[in-house]
Design an enzyme around this catalytic site. Sequence first.
Site, mmCIF file in Angstrom:
data_model
loop_
_atom_site.group_PDB
_atom_site.id
_atom_site.type_symbol
_atom_site.label_atom_id
_atom_site.label_comp_id
_atom_site.label_asym_id
_atom_site.label_seq_id
_atom_site.Cartn_x
_atom_site.Cartn_y
_atom_site.Cartn_z
ATOM 1 N N CYS A 112 1.247 -1.138 -0.170
ATOM 2 C CA CYS A 112 -0.241 0.582 0.301
ATOM 3 C C CYS A 112 0.709 1.122 0.374
ATOM 4 O O CYS A 112 0.148 2.179 0.111
ATOM 5 C CB CYS A 112 -0.915 -0.036 0.964
ATOM 6 S SG CYS A 112 -1.701 -1.508 0.908
ATOM 7 N N HIS A 125 -3.858 8.060 6.141
ATOM 8 C CA HIS A 125 -4.151 6.206 5.682
ATOM 9 C C HIS A 125 -5.445 5.280 5.774
ATOM 10 O O HIS A 125 -6.031 5.075 4.746
ATOM 11 C CB HIS A 125 -3.079 5.515 5.997
ATOM 12 C CG HIS A 125 -3.089 4.643 4.964
ATOM 13 N ND1 HIS A 125 -2.887 3.611 4.190
ATOM 14 C CD2 HIS A 125 -2.262 2.963 5.355
ATOM 15 C CE1 HIS A 125 -2.638 3.014 3.286
ATOM 16 N NE2 HIS A 125 -2.754 1.699 4.676
ATOM 17 N N HIS A 143 -9.613 1.357 -0.901
ATOM 18 C CA HIS A 143 -8.306 1.207 -0.604
ATOM 19 C C HIS A 143 -7.474 0.624 -2.063
ATOM 20 O O HIS A 143 -7.789 -0.653 -2.263
ATOM 21 C CB HIS A 143 -8.460 0.740 0.020
ATOM 22 C CG HIS A 143 -6.527 0.297 0.971
ATOM 23 N ND1 HIS A 143 -5.445 1.483 0.197
ATOM 24 C CD2 HIS A 143 -6.436 -0.078 1.523
ATOM 25 C CE1 HIS A 143 -4.822 1.267 0.424
ATOM 26 N NE2 HIS A 143 -5.082 0.530 2.231
#
Length: 399
Positions: free
Chosen positions: A159, A284, A319
């Site tokens: 990520c 995040h 995401h």
Amino acid sequence: MTKIAITQIGLCTPLGSDPDTVLNRLLAADTSAMVWRDDLLLQQRTLVGAVGDADLPQIAPELARFDCRNNQLLLAAAKSLQATVATARARYGADRIAVVLGTSTSGISKGEEALKYRAENGHFPAEYHYFQQELGSTSDFLRRVFDLDGPCYTLSTACSSSAKVFASGKRLLDANLADMVIVGGVDTLCKLTLNGFDALESVSKGHCNPFSANRDGINIGEGAALFALERGDNGILLSGIGESADAHHISAPHPEGEGAMAAMRAALADAGLTTADIDYINLHGTATPKNDAMESRAVTGIFGAEGPWCSSTKPLTGHALGAAGALEAAFCILLLSDLNHKGGLPLQHWDGVADPADPKLRLVSAKAPRFWPKHVMSNSFAFGGSNASLIFSRSQAND
């Protein structure tokens, strides 16, 4: 210290591809890009952030071995950079323009289709090629689209992949190995990723709910974002980069956010800024119990209880994994751009039920003042403790 300017961006996101549209939907906390799908998880539906198929261009026949949805997303984002790259190629030469991209899924969905075909027919389809799913093919594909000969490679650090490309791009410019670096990220919805996260019990049963006491996991998304980096001090600048690796656990972050804090401190030091200079943080904010607990501790550990305004934009897009850093960097750049001169920050989309076990963040609400930010931070924290924090700024010429 070399100053790095963002001279162009290209978008292909669940919120759209036009910068004005994306910014308006971002500021409105528009969740309409989140759609229910029943073809990704085994025997259940899941909510994901998806890009509409109608927006995707076709891959040219001479690049057929790269033909996959992932590269279609990339090509859609690349359209906005074509004129900028053509001018740079004429000015610098094709060998002085580099490409560094981040991805985690690449074209694995194409491989999933090919494996299904092979199981049913005993052989792979004639049009299938490994390059359609190979991680490094994304950057090679874009290099060929723009007809470039400079350094070209792909990062895959889960990520944080497309946040870390900014550090790679800056190093190439600082080392005088390139005069322009095209950086960014791309990821595509696929069964492998969704079922992997589901096996970790990390997929939300509904809409993800970052920093809520009721959070139960992530929604996955897809998209692409590209940026042209050049030396310069006008417009919007890449002013600070921080990287760290806490290596606490293969999938869980350090519970006190030690690696995340190290990345944020490094970004502030690189930018020559103090905590008081940061106007907004794009968190995040995955909505998993451990990530949000860690990030709330890390942010308050650096900025204190009355830190900058913060929000997670993942409830709007899902995401995007390897593309998340690039998409959220693009959102930060739009907040700094002239398109946002009337002022606005992305609202935190959640149920408003704060987790009493976690430090309280200053989450953006409708009561937040409207202002045009000057310095914004974007956090990306990945499996294995691979952390990146970026700071973008409006130059004095842009004020």
